[in-house]
Design a protein around this motif. Structure first.
Motif, mmCIF file in Angstrom:
data_model
loop_
_atom_site.group_PDB
_atom_site.id
_atom_site.type_symbol
_atom_site.label_atom_id
_atom_site.label_comp_id
_atom_site.label_asym_id
_atom_site.label_seq_id
_atom_site.Cartn_x
_atom_site.Cartn_y
_atom_site.Cartn_z
ATOM 1 N N UNK A 479 43.448 33.809 59.758
ATOM 2 C CA UNK A 479 43.888 33.097 60.958
ATOM 3 C C UNK A 479 45.395 32.902 60.896
ATOM 4 N N UNK A 480 46.093 33.387 61.927
ATOM 5 C CA UNK A 480 47.545 33.260 62.008
ATOM 6 C C UNK A 480 47.906 31.944 62.683
ATOM 7 N N UNK A 481 48.641 31.108 61.971
ATOM 8 C CA UNK A 481 49.051 29.814 62.500
ATOM 9 C C UNK A 481 50.266 29.968 63.407
ATOM 10 N N UNK A 482 50.469 28.971 64.270
ATOM 11 C CA UNK A 482 51.610 29.012 65.183
ATOM 12 C C UNK A 482 52.934 29.050 64.429
ATOM 13 N N UNK A 483 52.937 28.551 63.202
ATOM 14 C CA UNK A 483 54.156 28.503 62.401
ATOM 15 C C UNK A 483 54.571 29.864 61.848
ATOM 16 N N UNK A 484 53.704 30.881 62.013
ATOM 17 C CA UNK A 484 53.988 32.187 61.422
ATOM 18 C C UNK A 484 53.316 32.381 60.077
ATOM 19 N N UNK A 485 52.671 31.339 59.556
ATOM 20 C CA UNK A 485 51.903 31.449 58.329
ATOM 21 C C UNK A 485 50.509 31.982 58.667
ATOM 22 N N UNK A 486 49.741 32.342 57.646
ATOM 23 C CA UNK A 486 48.337 32.672 57.877
ATOM 24 C C UNK A 486 47.495 32.188 56.709
ATOM 25 N N UNK A 487 46.262 31.845 57.011
ATOM 26 C CA UNK A 487 45.290 31.441 56.003
ATOM 27 C C UNK A 487 44.138 32.439 56.052
ATOM 28 N N UNK A 488 43.473 32.608 54.915
ATOM 29 C CA UNK A 488 42.371 33.568 54.881
ATOM 30 C C UNK A 488 41.291 33.102 53.917
ATOM 31 N N UNK A 489 40.090 33.617 54.133
ATOM 32 C CA UNK A 489 38.961 33.413 53.232
ATOM 33 C C UNK A 489 38.222 34.733 53.112
ATOM 34 N N UNK A 490 37.836 35.088 51.887
ATOM 35 C CA UNK A 490 37.245 36.400 51.636
ATOM 36 C C UNK A 490 36.067 36.281 50.679
ATOM 37 N N UNK A 491 34.997 37.007 51.010
ATOM 38 C CA UNK A 491 33.919 37.250 50.054
ATOM 39 C C UNK A 491 33.872 38.749 49.794
ATOM 40 N N UNK A 492 33.800 39.139 48.529
ATOM 41 C CA UNK A 492 33.685 40.553 48.189
ATOM 42 C C UNK A 492 32.801 40.708 46.963
ATOM 43 N N UNK A 493 32.265 41.899 46.817
ATOM 44 C CA UNK A 493 31.386 42.195 45.692
ATOM 45 C C UNK A 493 31.950 43.387 44.931
ATOM 46 N N UNK A 494 31.923 43.295 43.625
ATOM 47 C CA UNK A 494 32.406 44.384 42.789
ATOM 48 C C UNK A 494 31.293 44.957 41.938
ATOM 49 N N UNK A 495 31.427 46.247 41.621
ATOM 50 C CA UNK A 495 30.423 46.961 40.836
ATOM 51 C C UNK A 495 31.138 47.896 39.866
ATOM 52 N N UNK A 496 30.744 47.850 38.598
ATOM 53 C CA UNK A 496 31.241 48.792 37.592
ATOM 54 C C UNK A 496 30.044 49.489 36.965
ATOM 55 N N UNK A 497 30.071 50.795 36.978
ATOM 56 C CA UNK A 497 28.949 51.597 36.524
ATOM 57 C C UNK A 497 28.615 51.337 35.059
ATOM 58 N N UNK A 498 27.359 51.537 34.717
ATOM 59 C CA UNK A 498 26.945 51.543 33.325
ATOM 60 C C UNK A 498 27.279 52.877 32.681
ATOM 61 N N UNK A 499 26.810 53.077 31.463
ATOM 62 C CA UNK A 499 27.104 54.323 30.775
ATOM 63 C C UNK A 499 26.587 54.314 29.355
ATOM 64 N N UNK A 500 27.077 55.264 28.571
ATOM 65 C CA UNK A 500 26.613 55.458 27.201
ATOM 66 C C UNK A 500 27.728 55.169 26.198
ATOM 67 N N UNK A 501 27.325 54.647 25.040
ATOM 68 C CA UNK A 501 28.222 54.541 23.894
ATOM 69 C C UNK A 501 28.170 55.868 23.148
ATOM 70 N N UNK A 502 29.113 56.766 23.450
ATOM 71 C CA UNK A 502 29.016 58.108 22.878
ATOM 72 C C UNK A 502 29.647 58.207 21.497
ATOM 73 N N UNK A 503 30.257 57.115 20.999
ATOM 74 C CA UNK A 503 30.722 57.135 19.608
ATOM 75 C C UNK A 503 29.625 56.671 18.665
ATOM 76 N N UNK A 504 28.832 55.697 19.092
ATOM 77 C CA UNK A 504 27.771 55.160 18.239
ATOM 78 C C UNK A 504 26.424 55.819 18.493
#
Length: 730
Positions: A479-504
């Motif tokens: 939301x852009x305020x009349x003063x030229x500032x803006x406020x925001x709110x965000x929800x996001x989801x992150x994902x990092x793949x699984x995998x193998x321990x190829x050294x062990x």
């Protein structure tokens, strides 16, 4: 921290954000004159796949132009934390281990990925060894995006993303050459040139960096210094624009680096298995912080060669822009180091790694159509990471099976479709809805040989194959305020793949990790005397991928859950047209919520003679790379005289203590650094001379850690460095 307290903290932050724009930051003031010292607040970024002012993007971002990086003495990616509170640039052995807001990964086997994704000109950089100390050549700007970037930069960017943007070839002849010399016999040479081949149709650019310096750690057995750094990087670009709407940019990069400093491990606090054999007269450094190390063989060293080629094609239409980014990367590293950090021949490691990957991305970014604007895209990634081989050499003072060779590889194929819609129902309100669907397949195989360095037939590791799918949405309201500032709110989801321990050769793959992130923020009008970017965040982190070293090899398991919360602030003061300051501070509370049955290494009781792998309850323990407080301050003064321009810059950085391991055993104490630069540019010359200093406080702090059952190894960042340089630009 209970839910009521969390809700109260976030509610209080939202209330504070809503009121901050009144007298402190909302007082009107005439815009500061645009000059090299004060105009950096209007940086244009592409964090949402389109060019926007930094202050308009509802993401916590730290952006640094090439001029800002030079003033602050940032010469490689490892130095970025100095100007980015909340970012830690650690290392595990030869591998880069970035962390943003406490989100990091210890899993460094080839084919696996860091939680903080690194991009160069939009191309994902998968090799954690090639990213370890990349020299910054022909950089236009660097953007550090905090928090999960699972929609537009989805590949494993659960912690955030580091985006390096290099200069585009120019139709106006331009270039620069720079050279500096400092203590430790450090020689740094940079060059850049760009010119047209066919006016307004074809242009090229060439850039290069050469860095050479002596080592600063001393081998107390041979009374010699580490081999230091020798690094070369070259990049070439060719721009072809046959029409006003079609742009084709081809690029190629080559890098070669040798670094003896990062592999010169001292035994932290004297902890080494060599102390179990006092009759063999082990020599082990025993000071807590020291630039000394002990070896029984020539070395150590870290060598890395990498190259990449690709192209960026952009076609503008009446309704939007279609962009294709194609790239192939090949990175090889050879890492040779002690495993017991003493003069005894107990165990020695040599890790030869190779990472090859091909990526293709297609995006279409629409023009604004009424209240709507969108980005949609497709992504394909094909990767092969391997140990070729990993060698564990147990010498005459070590156990049986004197030489173990691990030959293993991990293949990855990933597909993704993503999109993001910007809806502006009013002039002041913007709603962003985004989503990404990802699918990854991993295959792992390998074998051992003993005593003979000959590649054997490969067999699947465990089942040999695994597949992961994910859906990562993003919802943001600004939301852009009349003063030229803006406020925001965000929800996001992150994902990092699984995998193998190829050294062990662990047969059971580790699972993906997921993060739900909530963030609120305020970005004020940058034309005021005082401007600010403020944010508060809360993360729910599930199935964290946590590393332990078992019998000398990586083993990754999934912690149950954790909660992370904190706040960032960046406040810039344009006090006069000549004088600006930027102060940043980040508070972080990052703890395991539930982590029973944790696998970790504990030091042997009663002696400094290595560690033993054990299990226990680490619930409520602090996560690695998560200092409670980090802060920075950069002050720049620039004055134009008839005879030329004088510029002075100081950059300070502070971090509270943090830990390098999940059991909070290896501690980095709080420290502060100071950098400074004084420059003079004669009038109408294009020539600049300067003097610089880095780490003027001479702080001693760890840059990489190699913690094993046979001891705790650590290498330290450079001590105080200083020197002089000159640059000519046209």
């Amino acid at each position: 921290m209970n839910r009521k307290t969390i809700r109260h903290a976030l509610s209080s932050t939202v209330l504070a954000i809503g009121t901050l724009s009144v007298p402190a930051f909302a007082q009107d003031a005439a815009p500061v004159a645009a000059d090299a010292g004060a105009a950096d607040s209007d940086i244009i970024v592409t964090a949402q796949r389109r060019s926007e002012k930094l202050s308009d993007v509802p993401i916590a971002i730290v952006a640094q132009t090439s001029e800002q990086l030079a003033r602050s003495g940032i010469i490689s990616i490892k130095d970025l934390a100095t100007v980015t509170p909340g970012l830690k640039m650690g290392g595990n052995g030869p591998n880069s281990q970035p962390a943003i807001r406490g989100v990091s990964s210890g899993q460094t086997d080839p084919g696996n990925d860091a939680n903080v994704a690194t991009y160069v000109d939009g191309v994902y950089q998968s090799s954690q060894t090639a990213n370890n100390a990349a020299d910054l050549a022909d950089v236009e700007r660097i953007e550090v995006l905090k928090g999960p970037q699972g929609t537009l930069f989805g590949r494993n960017a659960t912690g955030g993303a580091i985006r390096i943007v290099t200069k585009r070839p120019s139709y106006t002849p331009t270039g620069s050459v720079e050279a500096s010399y400092g203590n430790l016999d450090e020689v740094l040479v940079k060059g850049y040139i760009s010119a047209p081949i066919v006016a307004d149709k074809v242009a090229f650019s060439l850039s290069g960096v050469f860095n050479d310096s002596d080592g600063y750690a001393r081998d107390i057995v041979r009374n010699t210094k580490a081999t230091g750094i020798n690094s070369k990087t070259a990049r070439a670009k060719l721009l072809f624009e046959p029409t006003e709407t079609l742009s084709i940019e081809l690029f190629g990069t080559y890098s070669k680096r040798k670094d003896g400093n990062s592999a010169a491990y001292t035994a932290l606090n004297g902890n080494s298995a060599a102390n179990l054999t006092p009759g063999l007269r082990p020599i082990v450094p025993n000071r807590a912080n020291t630039f000394t190390y002990s070896l029984n063989r020539d070395g150590p060293f870290f060598k890395a060669n990498s190259w990449s080629v690709g192209g960026n094609i952009s076609l503008e239409t009446d309704v939007g822009t279609l962009t294709s980014i194609t790239a192939y990367n090949d990175a090889y590293s050879d890492y040779n180091t002690e495993g017991d950090f003493s003069n005894l021949d107990l165990v020695y490691y040599r890790l030869q790694q190779n990472q090859k990957d091909f990526s293709q991305e297609l995006t279409f970014s629409t023009e604004k159509m009424g209240q709507m604007q969108a980005v949609v895209g497709l992504f394909y990634y094909d990767s092969l990471g391997k140990y070729d081989p990993l060698e564990a050499d147990f010498g005459p003072n070590g156990p049986t099976n004197p030489q173990t060779y691990i030959w293993s590889k991990q293949k990855t194929k990933a597909y993704a479709a993503f999109g993001e819609l910007n809806w502006t129902p009013t002039d002041q309100l913007t709603v962003i809805l985004g989503a990404r669907y990802s699918s990854e397949k991993r295959e792992a195989s390998g074998n051992f040989t003993f005593g003979v360095k000959q590649k054997p037939a490969f067999f699947p590791i465990g089942a040999g194959k695994v597949k992961y799918d994910s859906f990562t949405p993003r919802i943001s309201v600004r939301y852009d305020l009349d003063s030229g500032d803006n406020i925001y709110a965000t929800y996001s989801k992150g994902f990092k793949s699984g995998g193998y321990n190829i050294s062990a050769f662990q047969p059971t793959p580790f699972k993906p990790e997921k993060i739900d992130a909530f963030e609120v923020g305020l970005k004020t009008n940058t034309s005021r005397i005082i401007s600010a970017n403020l944010s508060a965040f809360y993360y729910k982190y599930k199935d964290l991928q946590v590393l332990a070293i078992v019998n000398g090899f990586n083993v990754t398991a999934n912690a149950a859950t954790s909660k992370i919360w904190g706040a960032d602030a960046e406040i810039t003061g344009h006090w006069t047209p000549q004088f600006t300051t930027t102060g940043s501070i980040a508070y972080l509370n990052a703890k395991y919520d539930k982590y029973t049955g944790a696998v970790f290494n504990a030091q042997f009781p009663g002696c400094r003679c290595g560690s033993v792998t054990t299990t226990g309850d680490l619930s409520d323990g602090r996560m690695p790379f998560s200092p409670k407080l980090t802060a920075g301050l950069t002050a720049n003064w620039r004055e134009d005289y008839d005879f030329g321009t004088v510029e002075l810059t100081g950059t300070g950085y502070y971090t509270s203590k943090f830990f390098w391991d999940n059991a909070a055993r290896i501690e980095q104490k709080a420290y502060a650094t100071l950098g400074a630069r004084a420059a003079f540019t004669p009038a109408n010359s294009g020539f600049t001379v300067y003097a610089y200093g880095r780490n003027l406080t001479n702080a001693t702090y760890l840059r990489t850690v190699f913690a094993l059952n046979t001891g705790d190894g650590g290498s330290f960042a450079p001590p105080r460095t200083y020197g002089v340089g000159a640059k000519f630009a046209f």
